[in-house]
Design a protein around this motif. Structure first.
Motif, PDB file in Angstrom:
ATOM      1  N   GLU A  42       0.836  -1.213   0.000  1.00  0.00           N
ATOM      2  CA  GLU A  42       0.000   0.000   0.000  1.00  0.00           C
ATOM      3  C   GLU A  42       0.872   1.265   0.000  1.00  0.00           C
ATOM      4  O   GLU A  42       0.587   2.216  -0.721  1.00  0.00           O
ATOM      5  CB  GLU A  42      -0.944  -0.013   1.209  1.00  0.00           C
ATOM      6  N   VAL A  43       1.935   1.229   0.774  1.00  0.00           N
ATOM      7  CA  VAL A  43       2.831   2.393   0.825  1.00  0.00           C
ATOM      8  C   VAL A  43       3.513   2.577  -0.538  1.00  0.00           C
ATOM      9  O   VAL A  43       3.536   3.676  -1.099  1.00  0.00           O
ATOM     10  CB  VAL A  43       3.880   2.243   1.951  1.00  0.00           C
ATOM     11  N   ALA A  44       4.026   1.476  -1.087  1.00  0.00           N
ATOM     12  CA  ALA A  44       4.751   1.563  -2.365  1.00  0.00           C
ATOM     13  C   ALA A  44       3.840   2.066  -3.485  1.00  0.00           C
ATOM     14  O   ALA A  44       4.273   2.819  -4.354  1.00  0.00           O
ATOM     15  CB  ALA A  44       5.335   0.200  -2.727  1.00  0.00           C
ATOM     16  N   ALA A  45       2.579   1.669  -3.446  1.00  0.00           N
ATOM     17  CA  ALA A  45       1.658   2.045  -4.537  1.00  0.00           C
ATOM     18  C   ALA A  45       0.874   3.317  -4.217  1.00  0.00           C
ATOM     19  O   ALA A  45       0.152   3.827  -5.083  1.00  0.00           O
ATOM     20  CB  ALA A  45       0.681   0.892  -4.788  1.00  0.00           C
ATOM     21  N   ILE A  49      -5.162  -1.696  -0.812  1.00  0.00           N
ATOM     22  CA  ILE A  49      -5.206  -2.989  -1.513  1.00  0.00           C
ATOM     23  C   ILE A  49      -6.468  -3.049  -2.385  1.00  0.00           C
ATOM     24  O   ILE A  49      -6.423  -3.517  -3.528  1.00  0.00           O
ATOM     25  CB  ILE A  49      -5.226  -4.138  -0.492  1.00  0.00           C
ATOM     26  N   ALA A  50      -7.583  -2.602  -1.822  1.00  0.00           N
ATOM     27  CA  ALA A  50      -8.842  -2.651  -2.579  1.00  0.00           C
ATOM     28  C   ALA A  50      -8.723  -1.832  -3.867  1.00  0.00           C
ATOM     29  O   ALA A  50      -9.190  -2.257  -4.936  1.00  0.00           O
ATOM     30  CB  ALA A  50      -9.986  -2.140  -1.718  1.00  0.00           C
ATOM     31  N   GLU A  51      -8.070  -0.674  -3.782  1.00  0.00           N
ATOM     32  CA  GLU A  51      -7.895   0.163  -4.987  1.00  0.00           C
ATOM     33  C   GLU A  51      -6.973  -0.518  -6.006  1.00  0.00           C
ATOM     34  O   GLU A  51      -7.207  -0.443  -7.214  1.00  0.00           O
ATOM     35  CB  GLU A  51      -7.272   1.503  -4.604  1.00  0.00           C
ATOM     36  N   GLU A  66       4.959 -10.530  -4.499  1.00  0.00           N
ATOM     37  CA  GLU A  66       6.175 -11.349  -4.561  1.00  0.00           C
ATOM     38  C   GLU A  66       7.425 -10.463  -4.452  1.00  0.00           C
ATOM     39  O   GLU A  66       8.364 -10.783  -3.712  1.00  0.00           O
ATOM     40  CB  GLU A  66       6.172 -12.105  -5.887  1.00  0.00           C
ATOM     41  N   GLN A  67       7.412  -9.346  -5.176  1.00  0.00           N
ATOM     42  CA  GLN A  67       8.576  -8.447  -5.134  1.00  0.00           C
ATOM     43  C   GLN A  67       8.799  -7.906  -3.722  1.00  0.00           C
ATOM     44  O   GLN A  67       9.916  -7.864  -3.218  1.00  0.00           O
ATOM     45  CB  GLN A  67       8.372  -7.260  -6.084  1.00  0.00           C
ATOM     46  N   VAL A  68       7.701  -7.496  -3.087  1.00  0.00           N
ATOM     47  CA  VAL A  68       7.811  -6.893  -1.755  1.00  0.00           C
ATOM     48  C   VAL A  68       8.294  -7.930  -0.742  1.00  0.00           C
ATOM     49  O   VAL A  68       9.175  -7.653   0.083  1.00  0.00           O
ATOM     50  CB  VAL A  68       6.442  -6.280  -1.344  1.00  0.00           C
ATOM     51  N   ILE A  69       7.756  -9.148  -0.811  1.00  0.00           N
ATOM     52  CA  ILE A  69       8.164 -10.176   0.150  1.00  0.00           C
ATOM     53  C   ILE A  69       9.638 -10.546  -0.052  1.00  0.00           C
ATOM     54  O   ILE A  69      10.389 -10.708   0.917  1.00  0.00           O
ATOM     55  CB  ILE A  69       7.211 -11.394   0.088  1.00  0.00           C
ATOM     56  N   ALA A  70      10.085 -10.614  -1.297  1.00  0.00           N
ATOM     57  CA  ALA A  70      11.513 -10.899  -1.560  1.00  0.00           C
ATOM     58  C   ALA A  70      12.376  -9.820  -0.912  1.00  0.00           C
ATOM     59  O   ALA A  70      13.391 -10.120  -0.266  1.00  0.00           O
ATOM     60  CB  ALA A  70      11.761 -10.955  -3.065  1.00  0.00           C
TER      61      ALA A  70
END
Ligand SMILES: Nc1ncnc2c1ncn2[C@@H]1O[C@H](COP(=O)(O)OP(=O)(O)OP(=O)(O)O)[C@@H](O)[C@H]1O
Ligand SMILES: O=C(O)C1=C[C@@H](O)[C@@H](O)[C@H](O)C1
Ligand SMILES: [Mg+2]
Length: 181
Positions: A42-45, A49-51, A66-70
């Protein structure tokens, strides 16, 4: 008593199983950083999440997840709460198994429903019959959550503090939390 965390604890499980609530309390108890993949996305985007689901669709969200968790698994041992669908991804399961320990918060369907029924923040439950949808997700995902390294049963009578203690206890018995003093 001081504790040392051997590797990042990755909480997995259904929406409403308590990954965010228990993760927050566990990180505080262990004095390590708390990370939440949903919050980081949410911060990165700069969007909820709903949006993200509404504008770009679920596959885009899963890519970001996946990118964020990595990235989050790259740092020092922490508590990482994932989104409810993250562990469904084989690539994420591999990353978690390489760099952390997965803990499934195992809540039954009535308990999950009691926690999510009044919330509108979960796009996958915006269906004509969200209770049925939750049940379908629950049944489809159960075999995948069962692949987690450790599992802790979430009981309706547990407070957040009780459940945090149960998770910490499981981690200690598995040698992931070590007492240093
Ligand atoms: N014993 C408990 N354990 C966990 N959560 C509890 C407990 N008692 C009450 N709650 C509440 O239930 C809700 C659990 O939701 P939470 O957001 O932590 O779930 P989640 O697994 O992170 O879901 P999502 O996959 O949607 O992110 C919170 O509002 C929390 O305060
Ligand atoms: O269970 C799921 O697939 C989801 C759970 C939430 O944590 C969010 O990651 C999103 O709403 C999807
Ligand atoms: Mg959460």
């Amino acid at each position: 008593m001081a504790n040392e965390l051997a590797k990042t604890v990755v909480l997995v499980g259904m929406m409403g199983s308590g990954k965010t609530a228990i993760g927050t309390a566990l990180a505080k108890r262990l004095d390590v950083p708390f990370l939440d993949s949903d919050a980081e996305i949410e911060v990165a985007a700069s969007m909820s999440i709903a949006e993200i689901f509404a504008r770009y669709g679920e596959p885009f969200f899963r890519e970001k997840e996946e990118q964020v968790i990595a990235r989050l698994l790259d740092g020092a041992p922490s508590v990482l709460s994932t989104g409810g669908g993250a562990f469904l991804s084989p690539r994420i399961r591999q990353l978690v198994s390489d760099r952390g320990v997965s803990v499934f918060l195992d809540a039954d369907l009535p308990l999950l429903w009691s926690r999510v029924r009044h919330k509108t923040t979960r796009p996958l439950l915006r269906t004509d019959d969200p209770r049925r949808t939750l049940g379908e997700l629950f049944r489809a995902r159960a075999p995948v959550y069962a692949l987690a390294d450790l599992a802790v049963e979430a009981r309706a009578e547990y407070s957040i503090a009780d459940m945090t203690e149960a998770v910490a206890d499981t981690l200690s018995r598995a040698g992931i939390i070590k007492e240093t003093t």
